[in-house]
Design an enzyme around this catalytic site. Structure first.
Site, PDB file in Angstrom:
ATOM      1  N   SER A 243      27.595  31.013  -8.317  1.00 49.54           N
ATOM      2  CA  SER A 243      26.761  29.941  -8.165  1.00 49.54           C
ATOM      3  C   SER A 243      27.157  28.596  -9.112  1.00 49.54           C
ATOM      4  O   SER A 243      28.298  28.443  -9.373  1.00 49.54           O
ATOM      5  CB  SER A 243      25.468  30.439  -8.447  1.00 49.54           C
ATOM      6  OG  SER A 243      24.394  29.507  -7.503  1.00 49.54           O
TER       7      SER A 243
ATOM      8  N   ASP B  73      25.410  32.439  -1.490  1.00 51.53           N
ATOM      9  CA  ASP B  73      25.414  32.341  -2.907  1.00 51.53           C
ATOM     10  C   ASP B  73      25.889  33.653  -3.603  1.00 51.53           C
ATOM     11  O   ASP B  73      25.066  34.548  -3.243  1.00 51.53           O
ATOM     12  CB  ASP B  73      23.944  32.147  -3.419  1.00 51.53           C
ATOM     13  CG  ASP B  73      23.856  31.747  -4.920  1.00 51.53           C
ATOM     14  OD1 ASP B  73      24.189  32.744  -5.713  1.00 51.53           O
ATOM     15  OD2 ASP B  73      23.383  30.659  -5.190  1.00 51.53           O
TER      16      ASP B  73
END
Length: 287
Positions: A38, A159
């Site tokens: 991320s 993610d």
């Protein structure tokens, strides 16, 4: 593989990591391998391309950009952050990314994503993706309901912090060690189980039942990872750089003063840990 740098995500709390990496750049502290998910992966890219000041420029300086974070965009396009701006216009036009230097770097860089169908972590090393670098960084930063799923090579990705929130496990599997782990939450932080509104997540992601289960139990995964990081630190196998507190900065923070303060805090914490890093690892700064 030698020592490795491990970078947690955390949205705009990642400016703490930006400050840490800026200190590393200014003091020529480099690692043989970097693992990021991320926001951690995004920060790592500019660190590996050795573009001092770029992480600050593409986060803090853009927080008041009308297209950067927008509830209206979330309602209309299904993404809270303008992903085209962040992963296309900024690196290719507005704040050019140094691709040549990045890919020429000897540093191994592993970007963590989550496979929506299996809910398992999938890592991509920078040399594997080449022209698809920004697609993988985008996938690694795409939270459920806040960004669309990213299709790539037959997978559906989101993610990386969902399935491996602090990617030290992959580093250890690869034989890396000792580790320097940069957190975006303070020591003692723990996640709580999802609230009553989770029904909406379950409904919206019903085509990915394994992912829904992961989201429902992720609080346990995260808290287990936090305990493991503390154990590695206590065993002398890792240096951990963490903020003293991150409560004043949210994942979607837009207050520049708060972000600047957290950025400076990251820089200061990295400086405090410099001697400990040099003692644990084989890294010696040339400055």
């Amino acid at each position: 593989m030698g020592s490795a740098l491990i970078l947690e995500g955390g949205g705009m709390r990642g400016v703490f990591t930006s400050g840490v990496l800026e200190y590393f750049l200014e003091n020529d502290i480099q690692f043989p391998a970097v693992y990021g998910v991320s926001a951690g992966a995004c920060n790592a890219a500019s660190y590996i391309s050795m573009q001092s000041g770029r992480n600050r420029a593409v986060t803090i300086d853009y927080t008041d950009h009308p297209e950067y974070i927008s509830i209206r965009r979330l309602l209309r396009h299904g993404e809270l952050f303008n992903m085209d701006l962040i992963f296309d216009r900024i690196p290719n036009e507005e704040q050019p990314f140094h691709y040549e230097r990045f890919f020429a770097s000897s540093t191994k860089f592993f970007i963590g994503t989550t496979d929506c169908e299996t809910a398992e972590p999938v890592f991509y090393e920078k040399q594997e993706v080449q022209d698809d670098l920004n697609t993988i960084l985008r996938a690694s930063s795409s939270l459920p309901l806040a960004a669309p799923v990213v299709p790539f090579q037959g997978r559906y990705l989101l993610d990386g912090g969902l399935s491996e929130p602090i990617p030290f496990q992959r580093a250890l599997k690869d034989g890396s060690g000792p580790l320097v782990i940069v957190m975006t939450q303070p020591e003692g932080y723990s996640k709580q189980p999802p609230g009553r509104s989770f029904w909406y997540m379950r409904r919206r992601l019903k085509q990915f039942p394994e992912l829904v289960h992961l989201m429902e139990t992720r609080w346990k995964l995260y808290n287990d990872a936090m305990r493991s990081v503390l154990q590695l630190e206590q065993q002398g196998r890792a240096v951990v750089i963490r903020p003293e507190s991150s409560r004043v900065v949210s994942r979607v923070e837009r207050n520049k003063t708060k972000l600047e303060t957290l950025y400076a805090h990251g820089f200061e914490k990295a400086a405090e840990k410099r001697e400990e890093i040099e003692q644990l690892t084989d890294l010696i700064s040339s400055k």
